[in-house]
Enzyme design. Structure first.
Site, PDB file in Angstrom:
ATOM      1  N   GLU A 189      13.360  -9.537  -5.867  1.00 42.72           N
ATOM      2  CA  GLU A 189      13.085  -8.768  -7.089  1.00 42.72           C
ATOM      3  C   GLU A 189      14.130  -9.007  -8.171  1.00 42.72           C
ATOM      4  O   GLU A 189      14.967  -8.154  -8.461  1.00 42.72           O
ATOM      5  CB  GLU A 189      12.965  -7.276  -6.760  1.00 42.72           C
ATOM      6  CG  GLU A 189      11.834  -7.049  -5.788  1.00 42.72           C
ATOM      7  CD  GLU A 189      11.480  -5.583  -5.533  1.00 42.72           C
ATOM      8  OE1 GLU A 189      10.336  -5.324  -5.166  1.00 42.72           O
ATOM      9  OE2 GLU A 189      12.332  -4.717  -5.714  1.00 42.72           O
ATOM     10  N   GLU A 381       5.827  -8.920  -0.518  1.00 44.09           N
ATOM     11  CA  GLU A 381       5.895  -7.514  -0.088  1.00 44.09           C
ATOM     12  C   GLU A 381       4.664  -6.775  -0.584  1.00 44.09           C
ATOM     13  O   GLU A 381       4.276  -6.922  -1.746  1.00 44.09           O
ATOM     14  CB  GLU A 381       7.127  -6.797  -0.673  1.00 44.09           C
ATOM     15  CG  GLU A 381       8.412  -7.112   0.024  1.00 44.09           C
ATOM     16  CD  GLU A 381       9.603  -6.387  -0.590  1.00 44.09           C
ATOM     17  OE1 GLU A 381       9.432  -5.297  -1.170  1.00 44.09           O
ATOM     18  OE2 GLU A 381      10.710  -6.936  -0.507  1.00 44.09           O
TER      19      GLU A 381
HETATM   20  P1  P53 Z   1      11.328   1.853  -1.172  1.00 44.07           P
HETATM   21  C1  P53 Z   1      10.459  -0.753  -6.923  1.00 44.07           C
HETATM   22  C2  P53 Z   1       9.119  -1.065  -7.056  1.00 44.07           C
HETATM   23  C3  P53 Z   1       8.533  -1.866  -6.122  1.00 44.07           C
HETATM   24  C4  P53 Z   1       9.298  -2.347  -5.060  1.00 44.07           C
HETATM   25  O1  P53 Z   1      10.741   0.482  -1.739  1.00 44.07           O
HETATM   26  C5  P53 Z   1      10.628  -2.045  -4.949  1.00 44.07           C
HETATM   27  C6  P53 Z   1      11.213  -1.249  -5.871  1.00 44.07           C
HETATM   28  C7  P53 Z   1      12.641  -0.897  -5.725  1.00 44.07           C
HETATM   29  O2  P53 Z   1      12.754   0.322  -4.981  1.00 44.07           O
HETATM   30  O3  P53 Z   1      11.468  -2.523  -3.992  1.00 44.07           O
HETATM   31  C8  P53 Z   1      11.007  -3.220  -2.871  1.00 44.07           C
HETATM   32  O4  P53 Z   1      12.027   1.497   0.100  1.00 44.07           O
HETATM   33  C9  P53 Z   1      12.233  -3.784  -2.190  1.00 44.07           C
HETATM   34  C10 P53 Z   1      12.421  -3.296  -0.792  1.00 44.07           C
HETATM   35  C11 P53 Z   1      11.986  -1.851  -0.690  1.00 44.07           C
HETATM   36  C12 P53 Z   1      10.508  -1.780  -0.974  1.00 44.07           C
HETATM   37  O5  P53 Z   1      10.188  -2.338  -2.210  1.00 44.07           O
HETATM   38  O6  P53 Z   1      12.239   2.342  -2.233  1.00 44.07           O
HETATM   39  O7  P53 Z   1      12.265  -5.197  -2.222  1.00 44.07           O
HETATM   40  O8  P53 Z   1      13.752  -3.513  -0.403  1.00 44.07           O
HETATM   41  O9  P53 Z   1      12.280  -1.231   0.507  1.00 44.07           O
HETATM   42  C13 P53 Z   1       9.973  -0.365  -0.937  1.00 44.07           C
HETATM   43  O10 P53 Z   1      10.160   2.722  -0.932  1.00 44.07           O
END
Ligand code: P53
Length: 479
Positions: A189, A381
Protein backbone atom coordinates in the site's frame (compact mmCIF):
# COMPACT_ATOMS: atom_id res chain seq x y z
CA UNK A 1 -21.24 -20.64 -10.73
CA UNK A 2 -17.96 -19.50 -12.23
CA UNK A 3 -15.01 -21.58 -13.36
CA UNK A 4 -11.57 -20.20 -12.50
CA UNK A 5 -8.49 -20.99 -14.54
CA UNK A 6 -5.98 -23.54 -13.21
CA UNK A 7 -3.19 -21.05 -13.88
CA UNK A 8 -4.61 -18.46 -11.49
CA UNK A 9 -2.62 -18.04 -8.28
CA UNK A 10 -5.12 -18.56 -5.47
CA UNK A 11 -4.18 -18.28 -1.83
CA UNK A 12 -3.93 -16.10 1.25
CA UNK A 13 -2.03 -13.12 2.49
CA UNK A 14 -0.58 -11.96 5.83
CA UNK A 15 2.23 -9.65 6.98
CA UNK A 16 5.17 -10.32 9.28
CA UNK A 17 4.33 -7.62 11.83
CA UNK A 18 0.72 -8.74 12.28
CA UNK A 19 1.48 -12.45 12.60
CA UNK A 20 5.01 -13.38 13.62
CA UNK A 21 5.44 -12.01 17.14
CA UNK A 22 8.79 -12.92 18.80
CA UNK A 23 9.68 -9.29 18.33
CA UNK A 24 12.99 -9.47 20.19
CA UNK A 25 14.18 -12.95 19.27
CA UNK A 26 17.42 -13.75 17.40
CA UNK A 27 18.59 -10.15 17.40
CA UNK A 28 15.44 -8.65 15.85
CA UNK A 29 15.17 -4.86 16.20
CA UNK A 30 12.13 -2.79 17.13
CA UNK A 31 9.84 -1.85 14.23
CA UNK A 32 7.39 1.03 13.94
CA UNK A 33 4.49 -1.46 13.92
CA UNK A 34 5.32 -2.70 17.40
CA UNK A 35 4.82 0.81 18.75
CA UNK A 36 1.13 0.87 17.82
CA UNK A 37 -0.95 0.21 20.92
CA UNK A 38 -4.23 -1.56 21.52
CA UNK A 39 -6.67 0.81 23.19
CA UNK A 40 -9.46 -1.06 25.04
CA UNK A 41 -11.46 2.14 25.53
CA UNK A 42 -11.58 2.98 21.88
CA UNK A 43 -14.91 4.02 20.45
CA UNK A 44 -14.93 2.74 16.87
CA UNK A 45 -15.86 6.12 15.49
CA UNK A 46 -12.54 7.46 16.80
CA UNK A 47 -10.39 4.96 14.93
CA UNK A 48 -8.97 7.59 12.61
CA UNK A 49 -7.67 9.58 15.57
CA UNK A 50 -6.47 6.55 17.47
CA UNK A 51 -4.34 5.32 14.58
CA UNK A 52 -2.38 8.56 14.43
CA UNK A 53 1.05 8.42 16.04
CA UNK A 54 1.69 11.42 18.26
CA UNK A 55 4.65 12.44 20.40
CA UNK A 56 2.78 11.39 23.52
CA UNK A 57 1.77 7.97 22.22
CA UNK A 58 5.27 7.32 20.96
CA UNK A 59 6.90 8.16 24.29
CA UNK A 60 4.42 5.92 26.04
CA UNK A 61 5.10 3.09 23.60
CA UNK A 62 8.85 3.34 24.02
CA UNK A 63 8.40 3.08 27.78
CA UNK A 64 5.90 0.22 27.47
CA UNK A 65 5.19 0.33 31.20
CA UNK A 66 2.07 -1.80 31.08
CA UNK A 67 -0.47 1.00 30.57
CA UNK A 68 -1.27 -0.38 27.14
CA UNK A 69 -0.46 -3.58 25.27
CA UNK A 70 1.45 -3.56 22.00
CA UNK A 71 0.06 -6.64 20.24
CA UNK A 72 2.35 -6.58 17.21
CA UNK A 73 5.11 -7.55 19.61
CA UNK A 74 3.51 -10.95 20.15
CA UNK A 75 1.53 -11.33 16.91
CA UNK A 76 -0.13 -14.73 16.68
CA UNK A 77 3.09 -16.68 17.09
CA UNK A 78 3.59 -17.39 13.39
CA UNK A 79 7.33 -17.26 14.10
CA UNK A 80 7.12 -20.48 16.11
CA UNK A 81 4.15 -22.06 14.40
CA UNK A 82 4.98 -21.45 10.75
CA UNK A 83 5.32 -25.17 9.98
CA UNK A 84 1.87 -25.92 11.32
CA UNK A 85 0.48 -22.90 9.43
CA UNK A 86 2.15 -23.83 6.15
CA UNK A 87 0.72 -27.33 6.50
CA UNK A 88 -2.72 -25.74 6.87
CA UNK A 89 -2.09 -23.71 3.70
CA UNK A 90 -1.10 -26.87 1.85
CA UNK A 91 -4.13 -28.76 3.13
CA UNK A 92 -6.30 -25.88 1.93
CA UNK A 93 -4.92 -26.55 -1.57
CA UNK A 94 -3.69 -22.98 -2.02
CA UNK A 95 -1.02 -22.66 -4.72
CA UNK A 96 0.52 -19.43 -3.37
CA UNK A 97 1.02 -17.52 -0.13
CA UNK A 98 1.89 -13.88 0.47
CA UNK A 99 3.76 -12.57 3.48
CA UNK A 100 6.41 -9.96 4.20
CA UNK A 101 9.98 -10.19 5.40
CA UNK A 102 10.42 -8.20 8.62
CA UNK A 103 13.11 -5.62 7.83
CA UNK A 104 14.07 -5.65 11.54
CA UNK A 105 14.97 -9.35 11.49
CA UNK A 106 17.46 -8.76 8.68
CA UNK A 107 18.78 -5.30 9.58
CA UNK A 108 17.60 -4.77 13.20
CA UNK A 109 18.38 -1.05 13.20
CA UNK A 110 18.28 -0.62 9.46
CA UNK A 111 21.79 0.80 9.19
CA UNK A 112 24.07 -2.12 10.03
CA UNK A 113 26.73 -3.01 7.48
CA UNK A 114 25.91 -6.71 7.44
CA UNK A 115 22.60 -8.58 7.62
CA UNK A 116 21.59 -10.65 10.63
CA UNK A 117 22.11 -14.29 9.60
CA UNK A 118 19.78 -15.58 12.30
CA UNK A 119 16.96 -13.43 10.94
CA UNK A 120 17.53 -14.66 7.41
CA UNK A 121 17.48 -18.25 8.63
CA UNK A 122 13.83 -17.89 9.66
CA UNK A 123 12.86 -16.88 6.11
CA UNK A 124 15.07 -19.60 4.59
CA UNK A 125 13.06 -22.12 6.59
CA UNK A 126 9.69 -20.52 5.87
CA UNK A 127 10.27 -20.24 2.13
CA UNK A 128 11.67 -23.79 1.92
CA UNK A 129 8.64 -25.06 3.79
CA UNK A 130 6.33 -23.37 1.25
CA UNK A 131 8.29 -24.75 -1.67
CA UNK A 132 8.18 -28.24 -0.15
CA UNK A 133 4.40 -28.14 -0.67
CA UNK A 134 4.67 -26.43 -4.09
CA UNK A 135 3.22 -23.20 -2.74
CA UNK A 136 4.43 -20.14 -4.69
CA UNK A 137 5.79 -17.54 -2.23
CA UNK A 138 4.82 -13.92 -2.90
CA UNK A 139 7.06 -11.66 -0.86
CA UNK A 140 6.34 -8.14 0.33
CA UNK A 141 9.61 -6.37 1.08
CA UNK A 142 8.17 -3.55 3.18
CA UNK A 143 4.80 -3.86 4.95
CA UNK A 144 4.46 -0.96 7.45
CA UNK A 145 7.31 -2.35 9.56
CA UNK A 146 10.49 -0.33 9.06
CA UNK A 147 13.08 -0.28 11.87
CA UNK A 148 12.20 2.33 14.48
CA UNK A 149 15.84 3.42 14.52
CA UNK A 150 15.39 4.76 10.99
CA UNK A 151 12.68 7.06 12.31
CA UNK A 152 14.58 8.21 15.34
CA UNK A 153 17.99 8.64 13.78
CA UNK A 154 17.14 9.58 10.18
CA UNK A 155 13.62 11.01 10.39
CA UNK A 156 11.88 8.32 8.36
CA UNK A 157 11.33 8.36 4.60
CA UNK A 158 11.59 12.13 4.24
CA UNK A 159 15.34 11.56 4.48
CA UNK A 160 16.75 10.44 1.09
CA UNK A 161 19.29 8.26 2.90
CA UNK A 162 16.43 5.85 3.49
CA UNK A 163 16.56 4.88 -0.17
CA UNK A 164 19.98 3.23 0.09
CA UNK A 165 19.21 1.71 3.47
CA UNK A 166 16.07 0.13 2.03
CA UNK A 167 17.96 -1.04 -1.06
CA UNK A 168 20.59 -2.73 1.07
CA UNK A 169 17.87 -4.71 2.83
CA UNK A 170 15.97 -5.44 -0.39
CA UNK A 171 19.11 -6.53 -2.26
CA UNK A 172 19.98 -8.93 0.54
CA UNK A 173 16.66 -10.76 0.24
CA UNK A 174 16.42 -10.56 -3.56
CA UNK A 175 19.82 -12.23 -3.82
CA UNK A 176 19.19 -14.75 -1.08
CA UNK A 177 15.90 -15.95 -2.60
CA UNK A 178 16.67 -15.39 -6.26
CA UNK A 179 15.96 -18.99 -7.21
CA UNK A 180 13.04 -19.47 -4.86
CA UNK A 181 10.82 -16.38 -5.13
CA UNK A 182 9.52 -14.88 -8.36
CA UNK A 183 6.79 -12.44 -7.24
CA UNK A 184 7.92 -9.40 -5.25
CA UNK A 185 5.91 -6.55 -3.75
CA UNK A 186 8.49 -3.83 -2.94
CA UNK A 187 5.99 -1.76 -0.91
CA UNK A 188 2.66 -2.65 0.64
CA UNK A 189 0.00 0.00 0.00
CA UNK A 190 2.38 2.63 -1.29
CA UNK A 191 -0.41 5.19 -0.82
CA UNK A 192 -0.60 4.41 2.91
CA UNK A 193 0.63 7.90 3.68
CA UNK A 194 -2.86 8.97 2.56
CA UNK A 195 -4.16 7.32 5.72
CA UNK A 196 -1.23 7.16 8.09
CA UNK A 197 2.14 8.76 7.53
CA UNK A 198 3.47 6.72 10.44
CA UNK A 199 2.74 3.35 8.87
CA UNK A 200 3.51 4.43 5.34
CA UNK A 201 6.54 6.64 5.78
CA UNK A 202 7.76 6.57 9.38
CA UNK A 203 6.67 10.17 10.01
CA UNK A 204 4.77 11.18 13.13
CA UNK A 205 1.19 12.09 12.28
CA UNK A 206 1.11 15.09 14.63
CA UNK A 207 4.10 16.58 12.83
CA UNK A 208 2.55 15.96 9.42
CA UNK A 209 -1.11 16.71 9.90
CA UNK A 210 -1.90 16.92 6.22
CA UNK A 211 -1.43 14.05 3.85
CA UNK A 212 0.37 16.20 1.34
CA UNK A 213 3.06 18.78 1.99
CA UNK A 214 6.11 17.26 3.63
CA UNK A 215 4.91 13.70 3.27
CA UNK A 216 5.23 14.11 -0.51
CA UNK A 217 8.99 14.34 -0.10
CA UNK A 218 8.83 11.03 1.71
CA UNK A 219 6.63 9.58 -1.01
CA UNK A 220 9.05 10.68 -3.67
CA UNK A 221 11.86 8.84 -1.87
CA UNK A 222 9.64 5.74 -1.68
CA UNK A 223 8.86 5.95 -5.41
CA UNK A 224 12.55 6.27 -6.21
CA UNK A 225 13.36 3.30 -3.97
CA UNK A 226 10.65 1.34 -5.80
CA UNK A 227 12.18 2.05 -9.21
CA UNK A 228 15.70 1.34 -7.99
CA UNK A 229 14.79 -1.95 -6.38
CA UNK A 230 13.19 -3.10 -9.64
CA UNK A 231 16.36 -2.17 -11.51
CA UNK A 232 18.54 -4.05 -9.02
CA UNK A 233 16.14 -7.01 -9.01
CA UNK A 234 16.17 -7.34 -12.80
CA UNK A 235 19.95 -7.51 -12.64
CA UNK A 236 19.73 -10.35 -10.13
CA UNK A 237 17.10 -12.41 -11.95
CA UNK A 238 15.43 -11.26 -15.15
CA UNK A 239 12.43 -13.50 -14.40
CA UNK A 240 11.46 -11.61 -11.26
CA UNK A 241 8.06 -9.93 -11.42
CA UNK A 242 7.46 -6.77 -9.39
CA UNK A 243 4.30 -5.03 -8.29
CA UNK A 244 4.15 -2.48 -5.52
CA UNK A 245 0.68 -2.31 -4.17
CA UNK A 246 -1.89 0.46 -3.90
CA UNK A 247 -4.83 0.39 -1.45
CA UNK A 248 -7.85 1.08 -3.60
CA UNK A 249 -11.21 2.36 -2.58
CA UNK A 250 -13.53 2.92 -5.48
CA UNK A 251 -15.45 6.20 -5.21
CA UNK A 252 -18.92 6.59 -6.66
CA UNK A 253 -20.83 9.83 -7.07
CA UNK A 254 -23.89 10.35 -4.96
CA UNK A 255 -25.75 11.78 -7.91
CA UNK A 256 -25.17 13.02 -11.44
CA UNK A 257 -24.40 16.60 -10.45
CA UNK A 258 -21.34 17.29 -12.67
CA UNK A 259 -19.57 19.18 -9.92
CA UNK A 260 -19.88 16.15 -7.66
CA UNK A 261 -18.71 13.85 -10.45
CA UNK A 262 -15.70 16.09 -10.86
CA UNK A 263 -15.05 16.03 -7.13
CA UNK A 264 -15.13 12.22 -7.11
CA UNK A 265 -12.81 12.01 -10.13
CA UNK A 266 -10.35 14.32 -8.41
CA UNK A 267 -10.60 12.21 -5.27
CA UNK A 268 -9.67 9.07 -7.25
CA UNK A 269 -6.80 10.89 -8.95
CA UNK A 270 -5.37 11.99 -5.65
CA UNK A 271 -5.85 8.81 -3.67
CA UNK A 272 -5.31 6.12 -6.28
CA UNK A 273 -4.23 7.09 -9.78
CA UNK A 274 -1.47 9.46 -8.71
CA UNK A 275 0.21 6.38 -7.18
CA UNK A 276 -0.53 3.82 -9.88
CA UNK A 277 0.54 6.31 -12.56
CA UNK A 278 4.04 6.68 -11.12
CA UNK A 279 4.39 2.92 -10.61
CA UNK A 280 3.20 2.03 -14.10
CA UNK A 281 3.95 5.02 -16.31
CA UNK A 282 7.18 5.92 -14.58
CA UNK A 283 6.50 9.60 -14.10
CA UNK A 284 4.37 11.94 -12.05
CA UNK A 285 1.08 12.90 -13.65
CA UNK A 286 0.65 16.60 -14.28
CA UNK A 287 -1.84 16.98 -11.44
CA UNK A 288 0.72 15.70 -8.93
CA UNK A 289 3.32 18.11 -10.30
CA UNK A 290 0.76 20.86 -9.80
CA UNK A 291 0.41 19.80 -6.19
CA UNK A 292 4.14 20.01 -5.68
CA UNK A 293 3.91 23.60 -6.89
CA UNK A 294 0.93 24.33 -4.69
CA UNK A 295 2.86 23.18 -1.63
CA UNK A 296 6.00 24.98 -2.76
CA UNK A 297 7.90 21.75 -2.91
CA UNK A 298 10.94 21.73 -5.11
CA UNK A 299 11.88 18.07 -5.19
CA UNK A 300 14.88 18.72 -7.47
CA UNK A 301 14.36 15.49 -9.35
CA UNK A 302 17.52 14.86 -11.35
CA UNK A 303 17.43 13.69 -14.96
CA UNK A 304 19.09 10.51 -13.82
CA UNK A 305 16.30 9.84 -11.29
CA UNK A 306 13.65 10.64 -13.90
CA UNK A 307 15.28 8.10 -16.19
CA UNK A 308 15.40 5.43 -13.49
CA UNK A 309 11.72 5.96 -12.70
CA UNK A 310 10.77 5.85 -16.37
CA UNK A 311 12.74 2.70 -17.12
CA UNK A 312 11.79 0.68 -14.06
CA UNK A 313 8.05 0.43 -13.79
CA UNK A 314 6.18 -2.46 -12.16
CA UNK A 315 5.31 -5.65 -14.04
CA UNK A 316 1.90 -6.22 -12.52
CA UNK A 317 -0.75 -3.96 -11.03
CA UNK A 318 -0.89 -5.03 -7.38
CA UNK A 319 -3.72 -3.73 -5.24
CA UNK A 320 -5.84 -4.33 -2.19
CA UNK A 321 -9.60 -3.98 -2.39
CA UNK A 322 -11.93 -4.12 0.59
CA UNK A 323 -14.75 -1.67 -0.02
CA UNK A 324 -16.13 1.22 -2.01
CA UNK A 325 -17.27 4.68 -1.01
CA UNK A 326 -19.46 7.54 -2.14
CA UNK A 327 -18.45 11.13 -2.68
CA UNK A 328 -21.18 13.27 -1.22
CA UNK A 329 -21.92 16.85 -0.27
CA UNK A 330 -23.75 15.51 2.75
CA UNK A 331 -21.00 15.37 5.38
CA UNK A 332 -23.55 14.29 8.00
CA UNK A 333 -24.26 11.04 6.18
CA UNK A 334 -20.80 9.49 6.36
CA UNK A 335 -19.99 5.94 7.45
CA UNK A 336 -18.18 5.42 10.72
CA UNK A 337 -15.53 3.58 8.75
CA UNK A 338 -11.99 2.92 9.81
CA UNK A 339 -9.93 5.31 7.61
CA UNK A 340 -12.46 5.39 4.98
CA UNK A 341 -15.06 7.88 6.14
CA UNK A 342 -17.25 8.06 3.12
CA UNK A 343 -20.80 8.61 2.01
CA UNK A 344 -23.26 5.81 2.62
CA UNK A 345 -24.39 3.76 -0.34
CA UNK A 346 -27.95 2.55 0.10
CA UNK A 347 -27.33 -0.38 -2.26
CA UNK A 348 -24.56 -1.85 -0.09
CA UNK A 349 -24.16 -3.51 3.30
CA UNK A 350 -21.51 -2.51 5.84
CA UNK A 351 -19.46 -4.65 8.18
CA UNK A 352 -19.21 -3.74 11.87
CA UNK A 353 -16.35 -1.37 11.16
CA UNK A 354 -18.37 0.59 8.61
CA UNK A 355 -16.63 -0.80 5.52
CA UNK A 356 -19.15 -1.01 2.65
CA UNK A 357 -19.09 -4.37 0.93
CA UNK A 358 -19.13 -4.11 -2.85
CA UNK A 359 -18.13 -7.09 -5.03
CA UNK A 360 -19.34 -5.49 -8.28
CA UNK A 361 -17.06 -2.56 -7.46
CA UNK A 362 -14.14 -4.96 -7.82
CA UNK A 363 -15.17 -5.73 -11.38
CA UNK A 364 -15.55 -2.03 -12.16
CA UNK A 365 -12.14 -1.28 -10.67
CA UNK A 366 -10.41 -4.15 -12.49
CA UNK A 367 -11.80 -2.92 -15.79
CA UNK A 368 -10.66 0.62 -15.09
CA UNK A 369 -7.17 -0.41 -14.01
CA UNK A 370 -6.69 -2.68 -16.99
CA UNK A 371 -8.00 -0.06 -19.42
CA UNK A 372 -5.55 2.43 -17.98
CA UNK A 373 -2.35 0.39 -17.63
CA UNK A 374 -2.80 -2.68 -19.85
CA UNK A 375 -0.78 -4.81 -17.46
CA UNK A 376 -1.89 -7.95 -15.60
CA UNK A 377 -3.55 -7.31 -12.26
CA UNK A 378 -2.93 -9.06 -8.96
CA UNK A 379 -5.49 -8.77 -6.15
CA UNK A 380 -3.10 -8.95 -3.22
CA UNK A 381 -5.64 -8.38 -0.46
CA UNK A 382 -9.40 -8.77 -0.18
CA UNK A 383 -11.37 -9.92 2.82
CA UNK A 384 -13.64 -8.96 5.64
CA UNK A 385 -13.26 -8.61 9.40
CA UNK A 386 -15.77 -9.91 11.91
CA UNK A 387 -15.84 -10.14 15.68
CA UNK A 388 -16.07 -13.91 16.08
CA UNK A 389 -16.42 -15.36 19.56
CA UNK A 390 -14.55 -18.42 20.79
CA UNK A 391 -16.73 -21.48 20.61
CA UNK A 392 -16.49 -25.22 21.17
CA UNK A 393 -18.08 -25.71 17.81
CA UNK A 394 -16.65 -24.79 14.45
CA UNK A 395 -17.14 -21.14 13.51
CA UNK A 396 -19.77 -21.03 10.79
CA UNK A 397 -18.63 -17.90 8.99
CA UNK A 398 -21.14 -17.92 6.15
CA UNK A 399 -20.78 -14.12 5.87
CA UNK A 400 -17.08 -14.55 4.99
CA UNK A 401 -17.87 -17.28 2.48
CA UNK A 402 -20.43 -14.97 0.88
CA UNK A 403 -17.98 -12.04 0.79
CA UNK A 404 -15.10 -13.97 -0.77
CA UNK A 405 -17.36 -15.93 -3.11
CA UNK A 406 -19.01 -12.77 -4.45
CA UNK A 407 -15.62 -11.09 -4.98
CA UNK A 408 -14.12 -14.13 -6.70
CA UNK A 409 -17.12 -14.32 -9.01
CA UNK A 410 -16.80 -10.65 -9.89
CA UNK A 411 -13.07 -11.11 -10.45
CA UNK A 412 -13.89 -13.90 -12.88
CA UNK A 413 -16.48 -11.64 -14.58
CA UNK A 414 -13.74 -9.04 -15.05
CA UNK A 415 -11.46 -11.71 -16.53
CA UNK A 416 -14.27 -12.63 -18.92
CA UNK A 417 -14.57 -8.91 -19.74
CA UNK A 418 -11.00 -9.22 -21.01
CA UNK A 419 -8.94 -8.20 -17.99
CA UNK A 420 -5.71 -10.09 -17.39
CA UNK A 421 -5.30 -11.24 -13.79
CA UNK A 422 -2.43 -13.21 -12.27
CA UNK A 423 -3.92 -14.04 -8.93
CA UNK A 424 -5.92 -13.44 -5.80
CA UNK A 425 -4.67 -13.68 -2.22
CA UNK A 426 -7.37 -13.34 0.42
CA UNK A 427 -6.75 -11.39 3.60
CA UNK A 428 -6.07 -13.36 5.67
CA UNK A 429 -4.92 -16.92 6.24
CA UNK A 430 -5.60 -16.92 9.97
CA UNK A 431 -6.83 -14.31 12.43
CA UNK A 432 -4.00 -11.85 13.02
CA UNK A 433 -3.53 -8.49 14.73
CA UNK A 434 -5.50 -5.75 12.96
CA UNK A 435 -3.30 -3.20 11.27
CA UNK A 436 -5.56 -0.25 11.97
CA UNK A 437 -6.50 -0.85 15.60
CA UNK A 438 -4.04 -3.51 16.81
CA UNK A 439 -7.03 -5.49 18.06
CA UNK A 440 -7.54 -9.22 17.71
CA UNK A 441 -11.31 -8.87 17.68
CA UNK A 442 -11.35 -7.84 14.01
CA UNK A 443 -10.89 -11.32 12.63
CA UNK A 444 -10.23 -11.92 8.94
CA UNK A 445 -8.95 -15.51 8.90
CA UNK A 446 -10.08 -18.77 7.37
CA UNK A 447 -8.47 -20.17 10.51
CA UNK A 448 -9.49 -19.15 14.04
CA UNK A 449 -6.70 -18.28 16.48
CA UNK A 450 -7.46 -18.69 20.17
CA UNK A 451 -6.11 -15.38 21.41
CA UNK A 452 -7.69 -12.23 22.83
CA UNK A 453 -6.79 -8.55 22.48
CA UNK A 454 -4.22 -8.85 25.25
CA UNK A 455 -2.47 -11.91 23.89
CA UNK A 456 -4.15 -14.35 26.29
CA UNK A 457 -5.17 -17.74 24.92
CA UNK A 458 -3.60 -20.94 23.69
CA UNK A 459 -2.94 -19.49 20.20
CA UNK A 460 -4.19 -22.81 18.86
CA UNK A 461 -5.53 -22.83 15.33
CA UNK A 462 -8.93 -24.26 14.38
CA UNK A 463 -10.36 -24.15 10.91
CA UNK A 464 -13.56 -22.21 10.25
CA UNK A 465 -16.28 -23.27 7.82
CA UNK A 466 -14.81 -20.84 5.27
CA UNK A 467 -11.54 -22.80 5.29
CA UNK A 468 -13.32 -25.89 4.00
CA UNK A 469 -15.23 -23.84 1.48
CA UNK A 470 -12.08 -22.10 0.14
CA UNK A 471 -10.28 -25.44 -0.05
CA UNK A 472 -13.02 -26.73 -2.32
CA UNK A 473 -12.76 -23.63 -4.52
CA UNK A 474 -9.00 -24.08 -4.84
CA UNK A 475 -9.38 -27.76 -5.65
CA UNK A 476 -12.29 -27.64 -8.06
CA UNK A 477 -11.67 -24.10 -9.36
CA UNK A 478 -15.41 -23.62 -9.17
CA UNK A 479 -16.89 -20.72 -7.29
P1 P53 B 1 -7.22 -3.68 9.23
C1 P53 B 1 -6.94 0.82 4.73
C2 P53 B 1 -7.81 0.48 3.71
C3 P53 B 1 -7.68 -0.74 3.12
C4 P53 B 1 -6.67 -1.61 3.55
O1 P53 B 1 -6.91 -3.63 7.67
C5 P53 B 1 -5.80 -1.24 4.54
C6 P53 B 1 -5.93 -0.03 5.13
C7 P53 B 1 -5.01 0.34 6.23
O2 P53 B 1 -5.59 -0.05 7.48
O3 P53 B 1 -4.75 -1.98 4.97
C8 P53 B 1 -4.56 -3.32 4.59
O4 P53 B 1 -6.32 -4.73 9.79
C9 P53 B 1 -3.18 -3.70 5.07
C10 P53 B 1 -3.18 -4.84 6.04
C11 P53 B 1 -4.39 -4.74 6.94
C12 P53 B 1 -5.63 -4.91 6.09
O5 P53 B 1 -5.67 -3.98 5.05
O6 P53 B 1 -6.93 -2.31 9.72
O7 P53 B 1 -2.30 -3.98 4.01
O8 P53 B 1 -1.96 -4.84 6.74
O9 P53 B 1 -4.41 -5.63 8.00
C13 P53 B 1 -6.91 -4.79 6.89
O10 P53 B 1 -8.65 -4.06 9.34
Amino acid sequence: MKKLSNELLLGCSISANQAEGSFDVDGKGLSIAELRRYNPNLDRKDINTERKMTKEKLEEALKDDGTYVYPKKFGVDFFNRYKEDVKLIADMKNNCFRTSIAWTRIFPNGDEAEPNEKGLKFYDNLIDELIKYKIEPIITISHYEMPYNLVEKYGGWKNPMLIDLYLKFAKTVLERYKDKVKYWVPFNEINAANYSVWAGAGLRDDEHPQILGLSMIALHNIFLANAKVIKIGRGINSNFLFGSMVATMLSYYENADPSLVLKAEKDQQLKIYSFFDVLHRGEYPKYTLNLFKKFNLDLKISDEDKKIMKENTCDFVGFSYYMSGVVTENEGGLTEGNLAKTGKNKYLKENEWGWQIDPVGLRILMNRLYDRYQKPLFILENGVGFDEKPSDEQIKDDYRIEYIKDHLQQMQCAIEDGVECIGYTAWSLMDIISHGTSEMTKRYGFIYVDQDNYGNGTKDRTIKKSYEWFKKVCETREV
